[in-house]
Design a protein around this motif. Structure first.
Motif, PDB file in Angstrom:
ATOM      1  N   VAL A   4       0.833  -1.205   0.000  1.00  0.00           N
ATOM      2  CA  VAL A   4       0.000   0.000   0.000  1.00  0.00           C
ATOM      3  C   VAL A   4       0.865   1.252   0.000  1.00  0.00           C
ATOM      4  N   ARG A   5       0.231   2.359  -0.380  1.00  0.00           N
ATOM      5  CA  ARG A   5       0.730   3.701  -0.087  1.00  0.00           C
ATOM      6  C   ARG A   5      -0.228   4.275   0.942  1.00  0.00           C
ATOM      7  N   TYR A   6       0.323   4.892   1.970  1.00  0.00           N
ATOM      8  CA  TYR A   6      -0.531   5.324   3.076  1.00  0.00           C
ATOM      9  C   TYR A   6       0.007   6.595   3.724  1.00  0.00           C
ATOM     10  N   ARG A   7      -0.874   7.224   4.462  1.00  0.00           N
ATOM     11  CA  ARG A   7      -0.503   8.373   5.281  1.00  0.00           C
ATOM     12  C   ARG A   7      -0.966   8.116   6.710  1.00  0.00           C
ATOM     13  N   SER A   8      -0.126   8.501   7.649  1.00  0.00           N
ATOM     14  CA  SER A   8      -0.455   8.344   9.061  1.00  0.00           C
ATOM     15  C   SER A   8      -0.130   9.635   9.791  1.00  0.00           C
ATOM     16  N   PRO A   9      -1.020  10.118  10.667  1.00  0.00           N
ATOM     17  CA  PRO A   9      -0.708  11.328  11.446  1.00  0.00           C
ATOM     18  C   PRO A   9       0.582  11.175  12.251  1.00  0.00           C
ATOM     19  N   LEU A  10       0.892   9.950  12.675  1.00  0.00           N
ATOM     20  CA  LEU A  10       2.103   9.729  13.459  1.00  0.00           C
ATOM     21  C   LEU A  10       3.357   9.878  12.610  1.00  0.00           C
ATOM     22  N   GLY A  11       3.199   9.775  11.294  1.00  0.00           N
ATOM     23  CA  GLY A  11       4.342   9.905  10.400  1.00  0.00           C
ATOM     24  C   GLY A  11       4.414  11.259   9.726  1.00  0.00           C
ATOM     25  N   GLY A  12       3.728  12.249  10.281  1.00  0.00           N
ATOM     26  CA  GLY A  12       3.749  13.579   9.703  1.00  0.00           C
ATOM     27  C   GLY A  12       2.860  13.721   8.489  1.00  0.00           C
ATOM     28  N   ASP A  13       1.952  12.777   8.309  1.00  0.00           N
ATOM     29  CA  ASP A  13       1.003  12.795   7.194  1.00  0.00           C
ATOM     30  C   ASP A  13       1.710  12.858   5.848  1.00  0.00           C
ATOM     31  N   VAL A  14       2.846  12.167   5.751  1.00  0.00           N
ATOM     32  CA  VAL A  14       3.605  12.074   4.506  1.00  0.00           C
ATOM     33  C   VAL A  14       3.360  10.699   3.900  1.00  0.00           C
ATOM     34  N   ALA A  15       3.199  10.646   2.589  1.00  0.00           N
ATOM     35  CA  ALA A  15       2.925   9.366   1.936  1.00  0.00           C
ATOM     36  C   ALA A  15       4.121   8.428   2.078  1.00  0.00           C
ATOM     37  N   ARG A  16       3.839   7.187   2.479  1.00  0.00           N
ATOM     38  CA  ARG A  16       4.844   6.155   2.651  1.00  0.00           C
ATOM     39  C   ARG A  16       4.345   4.866   2.005  1.00  0.00           C
ATOM     40  N   SER A  17       5.241   3.937   1.787  1.00  0.00           N
ATOM     41  CA  SER A  17       4.859   2.610   1.337  1.00  0.00           C
ATOM     42  C   SER A  17       4.790   1.671   2.527  1.00  0.00           C
ATOM     43  N   GLY A  18       3.937   0.666   2.403  1.00  0.00           N
ATOM     44  CA  GLY A  18       3.805  -0.288   3.492  1.00  0.00           C
ATOM     45  C   GLY A  18       3.277  -1.620   3.004  1.00  0.00           C
ATOM     46  N   ALA A  19       3.326  -2.603   3.890  1.00  0.00           N
ATOM     47  CA  ALA A  19       2.780  -3.931   3.618  1.00  0.00           C
ATOM     48  C   ALA A  19       1.710  -4.224   4.657  1.00  0.00           C
TER      49      ALA A  19
END
Length: 287
Positions: A4-19
């Motif tokens: 996935v590509r996702y955004r998390s408030p804990l990560g500064g709302d920056v797009a990241r890749s994940g599984a």
């Protein structure tokens, strides 16, 4: 793997890749960094599996992050009329097969994430849905043969080819009916080929208002994924992240008979065997 590509408030709302991994019966998202999914897959599966194993226990809940479209394609290529319809017993189901695929494009403004609602445009009065398997290109493909074509596929996801039939009927080309803003919700994730299995053996279903309106196997497609990748690559270079949406089955007879255009407040779920579900809500535009 479900990537996935996702955004998390804990990560500064920056797009990241994940599984997406299941831990104790709950889906979690293991962070894989800022690289895009095609970039990660190009490096091979071993580093991904290692990162997933190391980070699974501390990964945030899938429900706590916002998923984006798994890729940002340079090209969205789509097929029309790629499923055979029902024929009476004794009739050759291949008799009316076209010689070549019917290919059209959706422009970049159509792309939406799996959680993004689709605005029903004020000028569109016959908005419809099409649940489709989307092929994600993983390796550059130019003039590839059918036997090698699937080696260029990074994985599969789900696309709702939202279309306005009234604009589609205005002209011989379909672009105006296919290319309203947000008319290509994509996701929720990319499923790698090892987990997705045979793309010519998947059940495609669409649910609207709690009723199954589409239900047909990809075994009934006219043109296989391998053929389509090879065919398109004979004309244009397919780049990592490009999408090929493989067409939609016909609506079931009862659904066709009771069909009405989509309106604000409606929701449509596309579910595909081994790929998951994509639910799209439809809303009204600004007053």
């Amino acid at each position: 793997m479900r990537l996935v590509r996702y955004r998390s408030p804990l990560g500064g709302d920056v797009a990241r890749s994940g599984a997406v991994v299941e831990v104790a019966g709950v889906d979690r998202v293991v962070d894989l960094g800022a690289d895009t999914l095609p970039e990660l897959l190009a490096a091979g599966s071993a580093p991904l599996h290692a990162a997933i194993a190391a980070g699974a226990a501390a990964a945030p809940l899938l429900s706590d992050v916002r998923l984006e479209a798994p890729v940002r394609p340079g090209k969205i290529l789509c097929l029309g009329y790629n499923y055979r319809g029902h024929v009476p017993d004794g009739v050759d189901p291949t008799a009316d097969d076209p010689d070549f695929p019917d290919v059209f494009v959706k422009t970049p403004n159509t792309l939406g994430g799996p959680a993004d609602p689709v605005v029903v445009p004020a000028v569109a009065d016959d908005v419809d849905y099409e649940g489709e398997i989307a092929v994600v290109i993983g390796r550059r493909a130019k003039d590839v043969g059918i036997d090698d074509a699937l080696d260029h596929v990074a994985g599969f996801t789900i696309l709702n080819d939202v279309s306005d039939r009234s604009w589609q009927r205005r002209q011989s080309q379909w672009a105006m009916g296919k290319c309203f803003d947000g008319f290509a919700p994509l996701g929720p994730w990319l499923v790698t080929p090892d987990e997705a299995g045979d793309p010519q053996d998947m059940l495609v279903e669409v649910v609207r208002d709690g009723v199954v309106t589409v239900s047909q196997s990809t075994a009934t497609t006219i043109f296989s994924v391998a053929f389509v990748v090879s065919y398109l690559s004979s004309v244009m270079t397919l780049e990592p992240g490009d999408i090929i949406s493989t067409g939609t089955p016909q609506k079931l007879p009862a659904a066709q008979g009771s069909h009405r255009p989509l309106r604000p407040g409606d929701a449509v779920t596309v579910r595909i065997e081994r790929l998951g579900e994509l639910t799209t809500t439809f809303i009204g535009g600004p007053a």
